[in-house]
Design a protein around this motif. Structure first.
Motif, short mmCIF file in Angstrom:
data_model
loop_
_atom_site.label_atom_id
_atom_site.label_comp_id
_atom_site.label_asym_id
_atom_site.label_seq_id
_atom_site.Cartn_x
_atom_site.Cartn_y
_atom_site.Cartn_z
N PHE A 374 0.63 -1.16 0.10
CA PHE A 374 -0.01 -0.16 -0.02
C PHE A 374 0.74 1.34 -0.24
O PHE A 374 1.77 1.44 0.77
N VAL A 375 0.55 2.27 -0.94
CA VAL A 375 1.28 3.52 -1.04
C VAL A 375 0.86 4.20 -0.10
O VAL A 375 -0.50 4.39 -0.04
N VAL A 376 1.48 5.11 0.87
CA VAL A 376 0.77 5.75 1.97
C VAL A 376 1.08 7.13 1.54
O VAL A 376 1.73 7.47 0.97
N GLU A 377 -0.39 7.98 2.00
CA GLU A 377 -0.43 9.18 1.53
C GLU A 377 0.43 10.04 2.49
O GLU A 377 1.14 9.59 3.38
N ALA A 378 0.93 11.29 1.97
CA ALA A 378 1.68 12.24 2.62
C ALA A 378 1.59 12.20 4.20
O ALA A 378 0.43 12.55 4.57
N ASN A 379 2.41 12.16 4.96
CA ASN A 379 2.19 11.97 6.52
C ASN A 379 3.49 12.62 7.16
O ASN A 379 4.47 12.54 6.79
N GLU A 380 3.09 12.86 8.71
CA GLU A 380 4.00 13.44 9.50
C GLU A 380 5.19 12.46 9.55
O GLU A 380 6.38 13.03 9.89
N ASP A 381 5.19 11.32 9.73
CA ASP A 381 6.16 10.22 10.11
C ASP A 381 6.87 9.90 8.55
O ASP A 381 8.00 8.90 8.97
N GLN A 382 6.46 10.52 7.68
CA GLN A 382 7.06 10.27 6.33
C GLN A 382 7.12 8.69 5.96
O GLN A 382 8.11 8.15 5.47
N VAL A 383 6.34 7.90 6.26
CA VAL A 383 6.14 6.44 5.82
C VAL A 383 5.39 6.63 4.45
O VAL A 383 4.44 7.51 4.14
N SER A 384 6.19 5.90 3.53
CA SER A 384 6.12 5.89 2.00
C SER A 384 5.27 4.54 1.67
O SER A 384 4.35 4.61 0.86
N GLU A 385 5.33 3.50 2.30
CA GLU A 385 4.66 2.34 1.86
C GLU A 385 4.59 1.48 3.19
O GLU A 385 5.30 1.26 4.09
N ILE A 386 3.39 0.50 3.22
CA ILE A 386 3.04 -0.43 4.05
C ILE A 386 2.90 -1.72 3.33
O ILE A 386 2.18 -1.67 2.43
N ARG A 387 3.43 -2.61 3.85
CA ARG A 387 3.01 -4.27 3.04
C ARG A 387 2.65 -5.09 4.26
O ARG A 387 3.43 -4.99 5.19
N LEU A 388 1.76 -5.62 3.79
CA LEU A 388 1.10 -6.79 4.86
C LEU A 388 1.13 -8.23 4.13
O LEU A 388 0.91 -8.31 2.92
N ARG A 489 -0.10 8.20 17.06
CA ARG A 489 0.30 8.93 15.92
C ARG A 489 -0.78 9.11 15.10
O ARG A 489 -1.61 8.51 15.09
N PRO A 490 -0.70 10.04 13.95
CA PRO A 490 -1.66 10.27 13.22
C PRO A 490 -2.01 8.76 12.44
O PRO A 490 -0.93 8.33 12.04
N THR A 491 -3.14 8.86 11.85
CA THR A 491 -3.70 7.71 11.01
C THR A 491 -2.69 7.61 9.69
O THR A 491 -2.77 8.74 9.21
N LEU A 492 -2.34 6.59 9.36
CA LEU A 492 -1.65 6.34 8.06
C LEU A 492 -2.71 5.85 7.13
O LEU A 492 -3.54 4.90 7.44
N ILE A 493 -2.84 6.47 5.84
CA ILE A 493 -3.85 5.86 4.95
C ILE A 493 -3.08 5.58 3.52
O ILE A 493 -2.25 6.38 2.75
N GLY A 494 -3.19 4.17 3.45
CA GLY A 494 -2.65 3.79 1.90
C GLY A 494 -3.56 3.34 1.01
O GLY A 494 -4.59 2.72 1.42
N HIS A 495 -2.89 3.37 -0.34
CA HIS A 495 -3.58 2.85 -1.46
C HIS A 495 -3.08 1.69 -1.94
O HIS A 495 -1.73 1.61 -2.01
#
Length: 504
Positions: A374-388, A489-495
């Motif tokens: 999942f590509v993560v929307e711009a966020n405070e923690d600079q997370v770019s991707e989450i994979r499960l 932490r702020p919610t991370l939103i991934g596509h």
């Protein structure tokens, strides 16, 4: 280093009421207080010990500000050697780092002022404030305005303890760890002890020491025995007596955030009670003294009862019920005629302590939706991707940020231990090890949310992570049990990554 354990004995053999200890453990659990370990020593032997699994006897645990009492011991060794005076001026050790204009108050500050936290500053510096900063911490300290004459008012500051560590290195040519290792740790047959380094090669002083609970207990026993260990006088009786008596009596404990305050400034602190302060040791009730770290790390020495109590924990800031339960249940259990019939019952109780397991189901109809990147929307923690990656008995959670890609494997049924580099300083009091052990578990809720716990078993922290999918988007929330800053932490939103993105 090979650790030599302390002698063990049954509670009844040392005139300790096993029933009183059981009542204390039951009361702690009933109050929902998150202990990780507990050890009780009396009259020459450990009589009770408990480790709330997955915490265990052999694990190290970050001690936070308990470290301050260890750096006091390092200072004491040099005072005993006659190479360091408590009346020595701080600026004389660091001429190259002093500001161009040295104020009269800074010039007057002594080693004793650092030990008693009466430096003349009006604002303390927390343990997390400088962690991660690469410039000279000595210079940062010396550049702080010293607005009052030193030696008058108490201001709790980890920076003062760091300066003690730096002075130890300047005087001895060794870090505080190296000095204590040769003179204390090795003669006492302590196990592995870690102590973080600050810029310049100095140990951090105010925090950053990790050790096992038994070595924490040994540290207290050394002081209970007035610096003597199996016939060797490792630390002078005179130093122990001076370090562990109250030198400052205008100190108040604030309840709202766990920090200490001067009496004159305590109106906004949610004051609970007054305490005295020695040389980096706190005074307590019943003639005792203790080393105290944030989130419930403590070593309590009770000379009148010939006892030492050691805890590690994950307790919220300002939590004071543990001491109340200790005085209510544990103190009356010391030095009383004891019934040996209760010893076995206590041993069984202590052996079955564990942190609560995560509730929920091991499967979900929505299982397949979560597998993927999942590509993560711009966020405070600079997370770019989450994979499960979900298997039949585990979930691998990958997170990519500027530090790299980090993974935690969570067991679907039982917790799984792994080593992780997962970023978390913003939830973990600014601690960010390169690798640290974590025990993680994952379960499904009835409404299809994947919930995880990440127990960082060498620290106080346990993260709770929830992953849910709504309208094709992945939402990830992360919180923590304790922190000096925000708990969420702020919610991370991934596509979901597209086939094109996968190929790039």
């Amino acid at each position: 280093m090979t650790s030599l354990p302390l002698r063990r004995a049954l509670p009844s053999q040392q005139r300790v009421s096993a029933r009183g200890v059981s009542d204390f453990i039951d009361a702690v659990n009933a109050a929902g207080l998150e202990l990780h370990s507990f050890m009780l020593y009396r009259d020459g032997a450990v009589v009770a010990e408990a480790f709330w699994a997955p915490y265990s006897a052999e694990r190290l645990h970050v001690q936070h500000s308990v470290t301050k009492s260890w750096v006091s011991m390092a200072v004491g060794l040099l005072v005993d050697d006659g190479v360091l005076s408590l009346d020595a001026k701080v600026v004389d050790f660091f001429a190259a780092d002093c500001p161009v204009t040295i104020s009269a108050n800074l010039a007057a500050m002594t080693v004793r002022d650092l030990l008693t936290m009466r430096t003349g500053h009006r604002q303390g510096i927390s343990g997390g404030a400088w962690r991660g900063r690469s410039e000279s911490w000595v210079k940062l300290f010396l550049d702080e305005p010293v607005e009052d004459p030193p030696g008058q008012h108490f201001i709790y500051s980890s920076a003062s303890s760091f300066m003690l560590s730096a002075i130890v290195s300047v005087v001895s040519g060794q870090t505080a760890f190296e000095l204590c290792n040769a003179r204390i740790f090795q003669p006492m047959a302590m196990g592995s002890i870690k102590w973080d380094l600050a810029p310049g090669g100095f140990n951090t002083g105010g925090n950053g020491l990790s050790c096992s609970t038994e070595d924490l207990l040994k540290f207290g026993v050394l002081h209970l025995q007035q610096g003597n260990w199996e016939g060797q006088q490792l630390l002078s009786r005179e130093w122990v007596a001076e370090a562990t008596r109250g030198h400052v009596d205008d100190v108040w404990m604030g309840a709202f955030d766990g920090k200490r305050y001067q009496g004159r400034d305590s109106s906004d602190a949610g004051v609970t009670r007054r305490e005295g302060y020695g040389y980096q040791w706190w005074m307590t009730l019943h003639g005792g003294y203790y080393a105290s770290g944030v989130f419930g790390q403590q070593c309590i020495v009770l000379p009148r009862h010939n006892a030492v109590i050691a805890f590690t924990a994950g307790l919220p800031l300002g939590e004071r019920r543990l001491h109340s339960l200790l005085w209510e249940h544990l103190l009356p259990a010391l030095g009383v005629p004891a019934d040996g019939a209760a010893d076995a019952e206590l041993a069984a109780l202590l052996a079955r302590q564990r942190r609560p397991a995560l509730s929920g189901a091991s499967t979900s109809p929505r299982h397949a939706e979560f597998n993927g990147r999942f590509v993560v929307e711009a966020n405070e923690d600079q997370v770019s991707e989450i994979r499960l990656v979900l298997g039949p008995d585990h979930c691998d959670f990958y997170l990519t940020d500027p530090r790299g890609t980090h993974c935690i494997r969570a067991g679907i049924t039982n917790g799984i231990e792994s080593q992780t580099s997962m970023t978390g300083h913003y939830l973990h009091h600014q601690y960010q090890p390169e690798l640290t052990p974590v025990v993680a578990q994952a379960r499904w809720t009835d409404d299809g949310v994947l919930s995880m716990t990440w127990q960082f078993v060498e620290m106080a922290f346990c993260d709770r992570v929830s992953c849910r999918i709504e309208h094709g988007k992945l939402y990830v929330d992360r919180s923590v049990n304790v922190n000096a800053g925000p708990l969420q932490r702020p919610t991370l939103i991934g596509h979901p990554r597209t086939a094109l993105q996968e190929s790039l």
